[in-house]
Structures are given as structure tokens and as C-alpha cells.
Design a protein around this motif. Structure first.
Motif, PDB file in Angstrom:
ATOM      1  N   MET A  81       0.860  -1.199   0.164  1.00  0.00           N
ATOM      2  CA  MET A  81       0.082   0.058  -0.151  1.00  0.00           C
ATOM      3  C   MET A  81       0.757   1.185   0.090  1.00  0.00           C
ATOM      4  SD  MET A  81      -3.042   0.934  -0.227  1.00  0.00           S
ATOM      5  CE  MET A  81      -3.886   2.560  -0.303  1.00  0.00           C
ATOM      6  N   ASP A  82       1.739   1.452   0.832  1.00  0.00           N
ATOM      7  CA  ASP A  82       2.750   2.538   1.137  1.00  0.00           C
ATOM      8  C   ASP A  82       3.325   2.540  -0.496  1.00  0.00           C
ATOM      9  OD1 ASP A  82       4.027   4.483   2.413  1.00  0.00           O
ATOM     10  OD2 ASP A  82       5.775   3.250   2.423  1.00  0.00           O
ATOM     11  N   PHE A  83       3.802   1.474  -1.008  1.00  0.00           N
ATOM     12  CA  PHE A  83       4.515   1.290  -2.207  1.00  0.00           C
ATOM     13  C   PHE A  83       3.903   1.971  -3.316  1.00  0.00           C
ATOM     14  CE2 PHE A  83       4.820  -0.801  -6.197  1.00  0.00           C
ATOM     15  CZ  PHE A  83       6.065  -0.512  -6.492  1.00  0.00           C
ATOM     16  N   LEU A  84       2.553   1.602  -3.307  1.00  0.00           N
ATOM     17  CA  LEU A  84       1.501   2.319  -4.131  1.00  0.00           C
ATOM     18  C   LEU A  84       1.221   3.874  -4.162  1.00  0.00           C
ATOM     19  CD1 LEU A  84      -1.688  -0.103  -4.995  1.00  0.00           C
ATOM     20  CD2 LEU A  84       0.092   0.674  -6.324  1.00  0.00           C
ATOM     21  N   VAL A  85       1.135   4.114  -2.800  1.00  0.00           N
ATOM     22  CA  VAL A  85       1.034   5.554  -2.602  1.00  0.00           C
ATOM     23  C   VAL A  85       2.212   6.515  -2.971  1.00  0.00           C
ATOM     24  CG1 VAL A  85       0.409   7.344  -0.990  1.00  0.00           C
ATOM     25  CG2 VAL A  85      -0.653   5.168  -0.858  1.00  0.00           C
ATOM     26  N   LYS A  86       3.238   5.790  -2.590  1.00  0.00           N
ATOM     27  CA  LYS A  86       4.582   6.628  -2.961  1.00  0.00           C
ATOM     28  C   LYS A  86       4.591   6.710  -4.536  1.00  0.00           C
ATOM     29  CE  LYS A  86       7.824   6.133   0.662  1.00  0.00           C
ATOM     30  NZ  LYS A  86       8.442   5.013   1.350  1.00  0.00           N
ATOM     31  N   TRP A  87       4.330   5.606  -5.052  1.00  0.00           N
ATOM     32  CA  TRP A  87       4.465   5.479  -6.486  1.00  0.00           C
ATOM     33  C   TRP A  87       3.588   6.540  -7.355  1.00  0.00           C
ATOM     34  CZ3 TRP A  87       1.788   1.274 -10.013  1.00  0.00           C
ATOM     35  CH2 TRP A  87       1.987   1.484 -11.348  1.00  0.00           C
ATOM     36  N   ILE A  88       2.141   6.551  -6.920  1.00  0.00           N
ATOM     37  CA  ILE A  88       1.171   7.193  -7.602  1.00  0.00           C
ATOM     38  C   ILE A  88       1.394   8.638  -7.358  1.00  0.00           C
ATOM     39  CG2 ILE A  88      -1.235   7.694  -7.718  1.00  0.00           C
ATOM     40  CD1 ILE A  88      -1.636   4.810  -7.211  1.00  0.00           C
ATOM     41  N   SER A  89       1.984   9.045  -6.055  1.00  0.00           N
ATOM     42  CA  SER A  89       1.980  10.468  -5.709  1.00  0.00           C
ATOM     43  C   SER A  89       3.308  11.016  -6.498  1.00  0.00           C
ATOM     44  CB  SER A  89       2.240  10.805  -4.289  1.00  0.00           C
ATOM     45  OG  SER A  89       3.495   9.938  -4.006  1.00  0.00           O
ATOM     46  N   ASN A  90       4.157  10.280  -7.038  1.00  0.00           N
ATOM     47  CA  ASN A  90       5.185  10.672  -7.685  1.00  0.00           C
ATOM     48  C   ASN A  90       4.989  10.661  -9.264  1.00  0.00           C
ATOM     49  OD1 ASN A  90       7.410  11.322  -6.332  1.00  0.00           O
ATOM     50  ND2 ASN A  90       8.131   9.322  -5.994  1.00  0.00           N
ATOM     51  N   VAL A  91       3.783  10.281  -9.632  1.00  0.00           N
ATOM     52  CA  VAL A  91       3.510  10.170 -11.209  1.00  0.00           C
ATOM     53  C   VAL A  91       3.086  11.409 -11.594  1.00  0.00           C
ATOM     54  CG1 VAL A  91       1.740   9.463 -12.881  1.00  0.00           C
ATOM     55  CG2 VAL A  91       2.627   7.796 -11.186  1.00  0.00           C
ATOM     56  N   PRO A  92       2.510  12.354 -11.086  1.00  0.00           N
ATOM     57  CA  PRO A  92       2.223  13.882 -11.641  1.00  0.00           C
ATOM     58  C   PRO A  92       3.537  14.335 -12.065  1.00  0.00           C
ATOM     59  CG  PRO A  92       0.841  13.206  -9.960  1.00  0.00           C
ATOM     60  CD  PRO A  92       1.722  12.275  -9.759  1.00  0.00           C
ATOM     61  N   VAL A  93       4.385  14.429 -11.194  1.00  0.00           N
ATOM     62  CA  VAL A  93       5.852  15.130 -11.277  1.00  0.00           C
ATOM     63  C   VAL A  93       6.352  14.465 -12.772  1.00  0.00           C
ATOM     64  CG1 VAL A  93       8.175  15.362 -10.634  1.00  0.00           C
ATOM     65  CG2 VAL A  93       6.234  15.712  -8.883  1.00  0.00           C
ATOM     66  N   GLY A 105      -5.510  22.352   4.391  1.00  0.00           N
ATOM     67  CA  GLY A 105      -6.726  21.408   4.764  1.00  0.00           C
ATOM     68  C   GLY A 105      -6.828  20.001   3.768  1.00  0.00           C
ATOM     69  N   LEU A 106      -6.684  20.179   2.324  1.00  0.00           N
ATOM     70  CA  LEU A 106      -6.839  19.011   1.509  1.00  0.00           C
ATOM     71  C   LEU A 106      -5.650  18.078   1.430  1.00  0.00           C
ATOM     72  CD1 LEU A 106      -8.352  20.775  -1.532  1.00  0.00           C
ATOM     73  CD2 LEU A 106      -9.759  19.389  -0.167  1.00  0.00           C
ATOM     74  N   ALA A 107      -4.512  18.691   1.869  1.00  0.00           N
ATOM     75  CA  ALA A 107      -3.251  17.971   1.708  1.00  0.00           C
ATOM     76  C   ALA A 107      -3.192  16.938   2.979  1.00  0.00           C
ATOM     77  CB  ALA A 107      -2.292  19.015   1.920  1.00  0.00           C
ATOM     78  N   ASP A 108      -4.180  16.954   3.975  1.00  0.00           N
ATOM     79  CA  ASP A 108      -3.804  16.246   4.935  1.00  0.00           C
ATOM     80  C   ASP A 108      -5.008  14.918   4.861  1.00  0.00           C
ATOM     81  OD1 ASP A 108      -2.210  17.850   6.470  1.00  0.00           O
ATOM     82  OD2 ASP A 108      -3.596  19.023   7.192  1.00  0.00           O
ATOM     83  N   ILE A 109      -5.830  14.963   3.834  1.00  0.00           N
ATOM     84  CA  ILE A 109      -6.671  13.847   3.634  1.00  0.00           C
ATOM     85  C   ILE A 109      -5.836  12.586   3.348  1.00  0.00           C
ATOM     86  CG2 ILE A 109      -8.366  12.872   2.349  1.00  0.00           C
ATOM     87  CD1 ILE A 109      -9.060  15.682   1.197  1.00  0.00           C
ATOM     88  N   PRO A 110      -6.050  11.430   4.295  1.00  0.00           N
ATOM     89  CA  PRO A 110      -5.299  10.395   3.930  1.00  0.00           C
ATOM     90  C   PRO A 110      -5.022   9.807   2.369  1.00  0.00           C
ATOM     91  CG  PRO A 110      -6.821   9.933   5.214  1.00  0.00           C
ATOM     92  CD  PRO A 110      -7.139  11.286   5.074  1.00  0.00           C
ATOM     93  N   VAL A 111      -4.181   9.304   1.847  1.00  0.00           N
ATOM     94  CA  VAL A 111      -3.937   8.669   0.632  1.00  0.00           C
ATOM     95  C   VAL A 111      -4.013   9.899  -0.443  1.00  0.00           C
ATOM     96  CG1 VAL A 111      -4.543   7.029  -0.894  1.00  0.00           C
ATOM     97  CG2 VAL A 111      -4.266   6.382   1.488  1.00  0.00           C
ATOM     98  N   ILE A 112      -5.450  10.137  -0.677  1.00  0.00           N
ATOM     99  CA  ILE A 112      -5.724  11.209  -1.663  1.00  0.00           C
ATOM    100  C   ILE A 112      -4.857  12.490  -1.674  1.00  0.00           C
ATOM    101  CG2 ILE A 112      -7.389  12.393  -2.703  1.00  0.00           C
ATOM    102  CD1 ILE A 112      -9.294  10.195  -1.867  1.00  0.00           C
ATOM    103  N   GLY A 113      -4.824  12.892  -0.543  1.00  0.00           N
ATOM    104  CA  GLY A 113      -4.147  14.009  -0.063  1.00  0.00           C
ATOM    105  C   GLY A 113      -2.438  13.848  -0.547  1.00  0.00           C
ATOM    106  N   ARG A 114      -1.918  12.932  -0.278  1.00  0.00           N
ATOM    107  CA  ARG A 114      -0.571  12.868  -0.623  1.00  0.00           C
ATOM    108  C   ARG A 114      -0.364  12.801  -2.221  1.00  0.00           C
ATOM    109  NH1 ARG A 114       2.770   8.323   2.038  1.00  0.00           N
ATOM    110  NH2 ARG A 114       4.329   8.848   0.757  1.00  0.00           N
ATOM    111  N   ILE A 115      -1.591  12.101  -2.749  1.00  0.00           N
ATOM    112  CA  ILE A 115      -1.481  12.031  -4.368  1.00  0.00           C
ATOM    113  C   ILE A 115      -1.811  13.107  -5.034  1.00  0.00           C
ATOM    114  CG2 ILE A 115      -2.595  10.775  -6.220  1.00  0.00           C
ATOM    115  CD1 ILE A 115      -2.649   8.306  -4.335  1.00  0.00           C
ATOM    116  N   ALA A 116      -2.805  13.861  -4.571  1.00  0.00           N
ATOM    117  CA  ALA A 116      -3.367  15.183  -5.595  1.00  0.00           C
ATOM    118  C   ALA A 116      -2.997  16.324  -4.858  1.00  0.00           C
ATOM    119  CB  ALA A 116      -4.797  14.745  -5.421  1.00  0.00           C
TER     120      ALA A 116
END
Lengths: 384, 309
Positions: free
Chosen positions: B1-13, B127-138
């Protein structure tokens, strides 16, 4: 109308020139006048050559300006590009050594461009040529006396293999070969690094080079300064390709495909075969180019032996108007650029990329000069 | 799960450079100009961006300067293909090599090469940045990532909903007709080349200022060429190009992750994947039907008023 007074208006001239009652569109421009363009229907070869040489001169002047901006004075330019090159045997031989692989890649581009196949993958094919040749060398395949010919054939096969995929993709699926050949350069480069940092690392120095070729795996010297048999090899290739493109039936087909593919298809020229054969040949020649650098100059496979050859090949084919024999002259000219560039690097700390910039400037100015081959430009006075 | 979040949060860059470059190319190619110089314009933007950060210390201003630098150098391209009617393939290739040489020369003489810079900072949205998972990604990305979608909407709207956009497309489909309707082909093509190059330059600037935070020679690493392939894959539709960019961003973001979790793949094979994937994507696009049907009608063809066709 030289006798007309400068204040003479356009309207009165128009009245004089056209029959009464002819409808005249309102003149568009208002200022002093405008440029008028005419397409030339026939251009004499002499005129074409002169204009292109003019383009070359403009490019060289622009180059001189860039060099002066970079801190090399006019006397320095004369010293490095003329005096330093042609006054001693050492630097003349350096030019000849450099010209051999340049001519080979130029020929590769010539063959491909003759059938409108844009081979931008020369570097990738050189890499695979050298990899195949090095494979023969480090695995001691074949007897020692046949080693060099085997390496040459292997290099040609390697280059051919590397262009096969883009060529087939273009013919079967219409995939743009510019992009596919270029992308495969990066794949080949990473594969080269994989080998040189892994299995093929030099066991003696553990530098990322292949181990040094044995003496019988290197092209021998011809006996004048340090010019090797790479140069005669390149010249023979030039003549062979000239024969192939200008005398043989294949060359006739290739000219047909280049001039008008639809017509060629209609009269039964095997377009796909001609294109595929020319593309494969271009790849093979590039592969030989890799062999020429590795076995003729460096004596091993290094990780950057191919750098810059794609564009030099395109430049040589472009300036030589796809003529293999003129390519010899152009390759010598580019060889001078390379050697002078190395000397500028040493004495003026000018980065090696200057050579690339000079080549780009020359291509741009010569390409631009073609406009004046195809068009007649004249200034029309008045206009409103 | 952590792997997925780290990966997806790097995709936009990693996706943004592809997305902006592809969008710029679409803009240029809609006017009928084949822009093979993308790799060069990207390098120009990347080099100018790093230089501007070193001189001004302002990453955001540097991105603007990156776009301007690419637009300025694209004037050479415009002069060649629009005014002098040079073969667009030759002109585009010459631009790539011109920019490679020029950027390396300038950066070396100015001492900008391999010099770490303070890059573009992340801009978490309160505010939005602290939402779990989605905050980190978006919502923990930088400004350019947030702006990418609006830029896409703006270009899409410009091309399809404004008269200028309509004329630009007309110039690309049938320059002779556009010319007889009184649209200046030269003006529209020059404008499209410069605007497109500005976007490609912005992509390059983002690459050096926000992603790598350093300039090294040739750092675009073929991304300009991949963007050209993406445009063909997307059949000149901006949204499909964005989709392709996200795909390539995902591949690029995966490369460092795979090594980090200890999967044994030789790194050089990992580094090949974007190029191999590009080829596969082009094959896939070609299998789905003739790409030429969707390309601008006059793509790659100079407009010569004096010649009847």
C-alpha cells in the motif's frame, strides 16, 4: 520603368500598363514596395552549386562570429582551422583518421535518404555493430587470420539487426521511422552500458571499456603517420555504394521510389523490397562505422565512441546531395571541423559541443540557401 | 500500500513534462507544421530554467524564462520552415542539434553544468493535503502540476471554441483555402510554432527546475521525441495526450521505486523501458487504424502561394 520619376504614382502606371476598362484589384501594400517571389522552373546545376556554396560561406561566417563571441579571435580561427591543420603531417593525418568513420556514417545516411528512409538511428546501429564485432573479438571466434573480416561481417549484421525493426514497422504499419530509429538509439546505449559495466568490463583496468583488442583484431596501419586501413575501407565503400546507387538496377529503382513512389508502384517497381533493402544496407554500413571506430581508431569498445555521428552522417549526406563520391569531400571537411574542435578544446577551453553547434549552423544556412535556388526574389517598388 | 501511494504520488511530477510538451506539439502541428525540434526546445527550456534560477533565485520566474527562451529559439525554426520553406524534417533535426550544441556551450561557459539548485517547492493545499492517501497523491504537488489541467482546458478551448483557433486549424488542414479566405498562413504558423515551443520549453524548464533540480548536457533524454510519439498516439487530441503522458509518467516514476523495494532487474534494462514503451504505444496506435486519417491535412507541407496544387 527606369524613366519614371520617383513620385510617379502606382495608379498612373497601372493605367498606362493595362487596357482601359480592365478591372484592377486594389493594391495591398502601402510602403516603399514589397518582395515578389517567383518559382524557378529550371535551375542550372552551376547556379545551384554556386548558391549552395554561398550558403556554406554564410554558415562559416556565422560560425566565425560564434567563435569570436566565445573568445577566439580571427587570428585564432585562422590558426586552428587552416594553419594548424594543413601545415603539418600530424594534423593532416588526424583529419584523415577522423574522416574515415565520418565518411562511413555519411554513406549510411546517403543510402537511406535515397529511398526517403530517415535513418536517425545511426548511433544505435554503430553501437550494435561494435557490440557484434567485439563479441567476435573477445570470444576468439574463427582463426586469427580471418578475425578482422569476421568482425567486419558481424558489425554489418549487428547494424542491420538494429534497423530491421524500424524498417519492418515502417513498411508494415506505417510507423514513422524518424521516431522509432531515434528511440532505439537510447535502447542500444543502455544495452552498451549494461555490457560495459557488467560482463564485458575490462578485467585488467576494471574501467567501463571492453578489453583491448588483440593486434590482429585491429585494422592495420597503411604506413603513413597513424592512418589505418579504415580510410581505404571507407573509400572502397563509397565507390561500391556509388556503383550501387548510380549504375545498378537497384539504384535505378531507388531513384524511381524517391522521385515518385506512386508511379514506381504503378510500373511494377518492388517498392517495399527496395526500401527494405536500402534501409538494411544503411544499418549495415552504420554497423561498419562502429567497427571502424572501435577496430580502426580506439582498439576497444568504449562507452562514448559513437557520440555525434548521427548528425554528422546526416550533415554529410545533406551537403553531398546524397552523392557518395561528393560525400568523400564533405567527410574530409567535417573531419577538419572535428580536429579543429579538439584543438579549440585544448587551447581555448571551448566545449566539444561547439563542433555540434557549427555543424547545425552549417546545415541551417545551406538549407536556407536552397530557397534562393528554387525561388527568384525581386523587389517591387511602390505598391500604394 | 505504501509502495502504491509513493508511486502514484510521484506520477504527476513525471507526467507533467510529457503532458506539456505533447500539448505544445499539438498546438504547433494543428497549424500544419511538423515539429521535430521538440527535444531541442525542451533542452533550451531546461538550460534557461536552471540558468535563471542561478541568476535570479526565483524558480517560478525561471519557468517563465524557460518558456520564453524556447519561444525565442523557435523563431529560427519558424524562419526556416515558414519563410524559407525548408524541408520540415531537416529543419526540425537541425534545431535539435543546434539546441544540443548551444545549451551545452552556454551552460559550460557560464558554469551552470552539474550545479545543484534550489528547485520549485511543493505547494500543499491547506486542509486538503491532510486527507489520507488522496491528499498525498493529489494535493501535495507543486504549482505547475495544479496548473497543468487548466492549461489543457485553455488550449482545448482556444483550439475548438475561438475564431483564432478555428483559423489556426484551417491553416493546418488546408492552407490554400485559408489563404484565399484572407488568413495569413505565415502569421498563424509562426504564432503556433512559438506558442508550442513555449509550452515545450516550459516542460523542459519543469524537468530541470522542479524534477532534477540540476542541469546536465542532453538532460531531456529523448523526452521530446517521446512527446512526438505521444502526439501520434493521441491522434492530436489534447486529452488523449494527457492520458498518454500519465502512462509514461507512471513508467518513469516506477523505475526508482522498483530498485528501492529490491526487485532484481538490471538498472540499464529499467532505463530502457520508456523508449521500448514508446515503440509499443506507436505500434498499438498503428494497429488501431491509419493514424494519417487524424493528422492535420497539411502536416509537414510548406505553403507556397505561387504554386498551384
Amino acid at each position: 520603368m527606369p524613366s519614371a520619376a520617383p513620385w510617379c504614382t502606382m495608379a498612373s502606371r497601372a493605367d498606362a500598363d493595362t487596357p482601359a476598362g480592365a478591372a484592377m484589384p486594389p493594391p495591398r501594400g502601402r510602403g516603399l514596395g514589397r518582395f515578389n517571389l517567383e518559382i524557378r522552373q529550371h535551375v542550372s546545376p552551376l547556379r545551384q552549386t554556386l548558391v549552395l556554396l554561398g550558403g556554406l560561406v554564410v554558415g562559416l561566417v556565422a560560425t566565425a562570429i560564434v567563435l569570436m563571441l566565445a573568445g577566439v579571435g580571427l587570428s585564432g580561427i585562422y590558426q586552428e582551422f587552416v594553419l594548424g591543420i594543413f601545415s603539418n603531417r600530424m594534423s593532416i593525418s588526424a583529419v584523415l583518421v577522423q574522416a574515415a568513420p565520418l565518411l562511413v556514417v555519411g554513406l549510411s545516411a546517403v543510402v537511406a535518404f535515397r529511398v526517403r528512409f530517415w535513418n536517425i538511428g545511426i548511433e544505435g546501429q554503430m553501437i550494435f555493430g561494435s557490440i557484434f564485432a567485439t563479441f567476435v573479438a573477445i570470444n576468439d571466434i574463427g582463426p586469427e587470420s580471418l578475425r578482422l573480416p569476421l568482425m567486419l561481417v558481424a558489425a554489418a549484421l549487428g547494424g542491420m539487426l538494429w534497423i530491421l525493426v524500424p524498417a519492418v514497422l515502417k513498411l508494415r504499419l506505417g510507423i514513422n521511422e524518424i521516431i522509432s530509429t531515434l528511440l532505439l538509439n537510447y535502447v542500444a546505449f543502455n544495452y552498451l552500458l549494461y555490457l560495459l559495466y557488467g560482463a564485458w568490463k575490462d578485467p585488467r583496468s576494471s574501467f567501463p571499456n571492453s578489453e583491448q583488442y588483440e593486434p590482429f583484431e585491429r585494422l592495420p596501419m597503411i604506413g603513413w603517420e597513424n592512418v589505418s586501413w579504415a580510410l581505404p575501407l571507407a573509400l572502397v565503400l563509397a565507390v561500391l555504394i556509388w556503383w550501387l546507387l548510380n549504375v545498378s538496377r537497384f539504384g535505378f529503382y531507388a531513384r524511381f521510389v524517391d522521385a515518385n513512389p506512386k508511379m514506381a508502384a504503378a510500373v511494377g517497381v518492388p517498392i517495399a523490397f527496395v526500401t527494405l533493402a536500402a534501409a538494411l544496407m544503411s544499418g549495415a554500413v552504420s554497423g561498419i562505422g562502429g567497427f571502424v571506430v572501435s577496430a580502426g581508431i580506439e582498439g576497444r569498445m568504449t562507452q562514448s565512441f559513437f557520440l555525434g555521428y548521427t548528425f554528422s552522417g546526416i550533415l554529410i549526406a545533406f551537403l553531398a546531395r546524397n552523392n557518395p563520391l561528393i560525400a568523400i569531400l564533405v567527410a574530409l571537411f567535417v573531419g577538419v571541423l572535428f580536429v579543429a574542435g579538439q584543438s579549440l578544446q585544448v587551447f581555448y577551453q571551448i566545449p566539444g559541443s561547439m563542433v555540434q553547434l557549427i555543424q547545425a549552423i552549417i546545415v541551417i544556412s545551406v538549407a536556407a540557401s536552397e530557397f534562393f535556388v528554387r525561388h527568384r526574389v525581386h523587389w517591387v517598388r511602390g505598391g500604394g | 500500500m505504501d509502495f502504491l501511494v509513493k508511486w502514484i504520488s510521484n506520477v504527476p511530477v513525471f507526467a507533467v513534462p510529457f503532458a506539456l510538451a505533447a500539448l505544445g506539439l499539438i498546438l504547433t502541428e494543428k497549424s500544419g507544421v511538423l515539429s521535430l525540434g521538440a527535444e531541442g526546445f525542451m533542452l533550451m527550456g531546461a538550460m534557461a530554467g536552471v540558468g535563471a534560477v542561478i541568476v535570479t533565485g526565483q524558480p517560478l520566474a525561471a519557468l517563465v524564462i524557460a518558456a520564453i527562451a524556447a519561444a525565442v529559439i523557435s523563431l529560427v525554426f519558424a524562419a526556416l520552415v515558414v519563410v524559407l520553406r525548408v524541408n520540415q524534417v531537416i529543419a526540425g533535426l537541425a534545431m535539435v542539434f543546434l539546441c544540443q550544441g548551444l545549451t551545452s556551450l552556454i551552460a559550460t561557459t557560464e558554469g551552470w553544468t552539474s550545479r545543484a539548485i534550489v528547485g520549485l517547492a511543493k505547494l500543499p493545499i491547506p486542509g486538503l493535503a491532510d486527507i489520507p492517501v488522496i491528499g498525498r497523491i493529489a494535493f501535495q504537488q507543486d504549482l505547475v502540476v495544479y496548473l497543468t489541467i487548466p492549461i489543457f482546458i485553455a488550449v482545448q478551448w482556444f483550439l475548438n471554441r475561438t475564431e483564432t483557433g478555428l483559423r489556426l486549424r484551417a491553416v493546418g488542414e488546408n492552407p490554400e483555402a485559408a489563404d484565399s479566405a484572407g488568413v495569413s498562413v505565415a502569421l498563424y504558423r509562426t504564432g503556433a510554432i512559438m506558442a508550442g515551443a513555449a509550452l515545450v520549453g516550459l516542460a523542459g524548464g519543469y524537468l530541470s527546475v522542479a524534477v532534477a533540480k540540476i542541469w546536465v548536457d542532453g538532460m531531456a533524454g529523448g523526452r521530446g521525441w517521446i512527446a512526438i510519439a505521444l502526439v501520434i498516439f493521441a491522434r492530436w487530441h489534447p486529452w488523449r495526450a494527457l492520458l498518454g503522458a500519465v502512462l509514461f509518467g507512471a513508467i518513469e516514476a516506477l523505475i526508482p521505486r522498483v530498485a528501492a523495494i529490491g526487485v532484481q532487474v538490471p538498472q540499464y534494462f529499467m532505463l530502457m523501458t520508456p523508449y521500448v514503451a514508446t515503440l509499443l504505444v506507436m505500434i498499438w496506435a498503428a494497429m488501431r487504424g491509419n493514424v494519417r486519417l487524424d493528422e492535420p491535412g497539411a502536416l509537414g507541407r510548406p505553403h507556397v502561394r505561387e504554386e498551384r496544387r
